[in-house]
Scaffold this motif. Structure first.
Motif, short mmCIF file in Angstrom:
data_model
loop_
_atom_site.label_atom_id
_atom_site.label_comp_id
_atom_site.label_asym_id
_atom_site.label_seq_id
_atom_site.Cartn_x
_atom_site.Cartn_y
_atom_site.Cartn_z
N ARG A 164 -39.68 -22.28 24.03
CA ARG A 164 -39.60 -23.59 24.03
C ARG A 164 -38.83 -24.07 22.74
N ILE A 165 -39.08 -23.37 21.44
CA ILE A 165 -38.13 -23.82 20.40
C ILE A 165 -36.68 -23.50 20.46
N TYR A 166 -36.52 -22.39 20.97
CA TYR A 166 -34.87 -22.31 21.32
C TYR A 166 -34.39 -22.91 22.08
N GLU A 167 -35.09 -23.56 23.32
CA GLU A 167 -34.76 -24.46 24.18
C GLU A 167 -34.25 -25.67 23.43
N ARG A 168 -35.03 -25.97 22.85
CA ARG A 168 -34.96 -27.44 22.12
C ARG A 168 -33.81 -27.44 20.93
N LEU A 169 -33.54 -26.22 20.32
CA LEU A 169 -32.40 -26.12 19.40
C LEU A 169 -31.13 -25.83 19.92
N ARG A 170 -31.12 -25.52 21.19
CA ARG A 170 -29.84 -25.10 21.82
C ARG A 170 -28.89 -26.51 21.63
N PRO A 171 -27.70 -26.04 21.10
CA PRO A 171 -26.74 -27.45 20.76
C PRO A 171 -26.21 -28.01 22.34
N ASP A 172 -26.11 -29.20 22.43
CA ASP A 172 -25.70 -29.81 23.57
C ASP A 172 -24.20 -29.58 24.01
N GLU A 173 -23.64 -29.90 24.95
CA GLU A 173 -22.55 -29.63 25.57
C GLU A 173 -21.44 -30.25 24.76
N ALA A 174 -21.53 -31.39 24.04
CA ALA A 174 -20.83 -32.17 22.93
C ALA A 174 -20.33 -31.49 21.84
N VAL A 175 -21.42 -30.94 21.21
CA VAL A 175 -21.47 -29.94 19.83
C VAL A 175 -20.54 -28.65 20.43
N LEU A 176 -20.84 -28.02 21.51
CA LEU A 176 -20.07 -26.80 21.84
C LEU A 176 -18.56 -27.13 22.07
N ARG A 177 -18.52 -28.40 22.69
CA ARG A 177 -17.21 -28.93 23.01
C ARG A 177 -16.32 -29.04 21.74
N ALA A 178 -16.83 -29.59 20.58
CA ALA A 178 -16.52 -29.87 19.46
C ALA A 178 -16.04 -28.41 18.57
N MET A 179 -16.78 -27.47 18.80
CA MET A 179 -16.42 -26.13 18.27
C MET A 179 -15.41 -25.56 18.95
N SER A 180 -15.10 -25.55 20.09
CA SER A 180 -13.81 -25.23 20.80
C SER A 180 -12.67 -25.86 20.77
N GLU A 181 -12.80 -27.18 20.28
CA GLU A 181 -11.58 -28.22 20.33
C GLU A 181 -11.02 -28.46 19.15
N GLY A 182 -11.88 -28.08 18.24
CA GLY A 182 -11.41 -28.63 16.83
C GLY A 182 -10.46 -28.04 16.35
N PRO A 183 -9.85 -28.13 15.14
CA PRO A 183 -8.69 -27.23 14.45
C PRO A 183 -9.32 -26.02 13.73
N ALA A 184 -8.70 -24.80 14.02
CA ALA A 184 -9.06 -23.60 13.61
C ALA A 184 -8.88 -23.49 11.96
N THR A 185 -9.80 -24.42 11.34
CA THR A 185 -9.51 -24.36 9.79
C THR A 185 -11.00 -24.10 9.36
N ARG A 186 -10.79 -23.78 8.09
CA ARG A 186 -12.03 -23.60 7.22
C ARG A 186 -12.55 -25.08 7.08
N GLU A 187 -12.23 -26.15 6.99
CA GLU A 187 -12.93 -27.53 6.90
C GLU A 187 -13.66 -27.71 8.01
N HIS A 188 -12.89 -27.59 9.24
CA HIS A 188 -13.63 -27.69 10.84
C HIS A 188 -14.91 -26.83 10.75
N THR A 189 -14.75 -25.58 10.43
CA THR A 189 -15.80 -24.78 10.36
C THR A 189 -17.04 -25.18 9.55
N ALA A 190 -16.70 -25.68 8.16
CA ALA A 190 -17.76 -26.00 7.45
C ALA A 190 -18.50 -27.35 8.14
N ARG A 191 -17.66 -28.13 8.69
CA ARG A 191 -18.07 -29.34 9.33
C ARG A 191 -19.14 -28.83 10.26
N LEU A 192 -18.59 -27.97 11.24
CA LEU A 192 -19.57 -27.56 12.30
C LEU A 192 -20.93 -26.93 11.75
N VAL A 193 -20.70 -26.12 10.52
CA VAL A 193 -22.21 -25.47 10.04
C VAL A 193 -22.83 -26.67 9.50
#
Length: 193
Positions: free
Chosen positions: A60-89
Motif C-alpha cells: 500500500r505504501i508503494y501504491e500511495r507513493l506512485r507518481p500520478d500521470e501528470a508527474v510522469l508526463r512532465a518527466m517525458s515532456e520537459g527539456p532534457a537538461t540538468r535543470e529540468h532533472t533537478a526540478r523533477l528530483v
C-alpha cells in the motif's frame, strides 16, 4: 478473510499510521482497529496474521507513493537538461516527504524485513522494480546521465528524505533543494549546447 476492499484499504492505511507512530512493535490488530476507529477484532477478520498485515502495508505504501500521470508526463515532456532533472528530483522529494507516515512506515518495514524473509523478499522485489523504473523512465525521457547516475541520485535522495523526515533541521527545505541541484549538476553531464 473479509473482502470489503474499501474497509481493507482503510485498515492498511491505519496500519501505516501505526507503523509510523509506534514502530513495528506497536503494530497490533488492536492498534490498527483503534487507529481505523472500527470495532475490536475487525483487522483480524481481514488479515491472516501480522505478517500479512506487514506485507499489505508495504504494498500500500508503494501504491500511495506512485507518481500520478501528470508527474510522469512532465518527466517525458520537459527539456532534457540538468535543470529540468533537478526540478523533477525536487518534486520527488516534495511528494515523498508529503507522505511522511508512509515513508516512516516504510523505514520500519525495512528494519522488520531484516527479521522476516517474506517481507524482505517483497520489499526487495518492489525496490528493485522502483529503481529499474526510475532508470528506465529517466533514459526514455532522454534526460542527461546514464543508469549509474540515476542510481546514485536515487541513493542520495533517499537519505535526504530520511533526514528531512527525521531531523529536518539538519537540511532545511531550502538547503535540501540547493543540495539536489548541486548533486544533479555534479553527477550528470553538462547540457548540450
Amino acid at each position: 478473510m473479509r473482502q470489503n476492499l474499501a474497509r481493507r484499504a482503510a485498515l492498511v492505511d491505519a496500519a501505516i499510521e501505526v507503523l509510523a507512530r509506534d514502530g513495528a512493535r506497536g503494530l497490533t490488530f488492536r492498534a490498527v482497529d483503534a487507529e481505523a476507529a472500527v470495532p475490536k477484532g475487525t483487522a483480524s477478520n481481514y488479515f491472516a496474521n501480522r505478517d500479512d498485515l506487514l506485507n499489505q502495508s508495504g504494498v500500500r505504501i508503494y501504491e500511495r507513493l506512485r507518481p500520478d500521470e501528470a508527474v510522469l508526463r512532465a518527466m517525458s515532456e520537459g527539456p532534457a537538461t540538468r535543470e529540468h532533472t533537478a526540478r523533477l528530483v525536487r518534486e520527488v522529494v516534495r511528494r515523498v516527504t508529503s507522505f511522511r507516515a508512509g515513508y516512516l512506515a516504510l523505514l520500519e518495514l525495512r528494519l522488520e524485513a531484516t527479521r522476516r524473509p517474506a517481507l524482505r523478499a517483497l520489499l526487495t522485489e518492489r525496490v528493485k522494480e522502483d529503481v529499474a523504473g526510475n532508470v528506465a523512465g529517466h533514459l526514455a525521457a532522454g534526460l542527461p546521465g546514464d543508469a549509474d547516475a540515476v542510481r546514485m541520485i536515487y541513493l542520495a535522495v533517499n537519505w535526504l528524505v530520511v533526514e528531512r523526515l527525521t531531523l529536518p533541521e539538519v537540511f532545511p527545505e531550502e538547503d535540501a533543494g540547493e543540495l539536489i541541484t548541486a548533486l544533479v549538476e555534479r553527477l550528470l553531464p553538462p547540457d548540450a549546447l
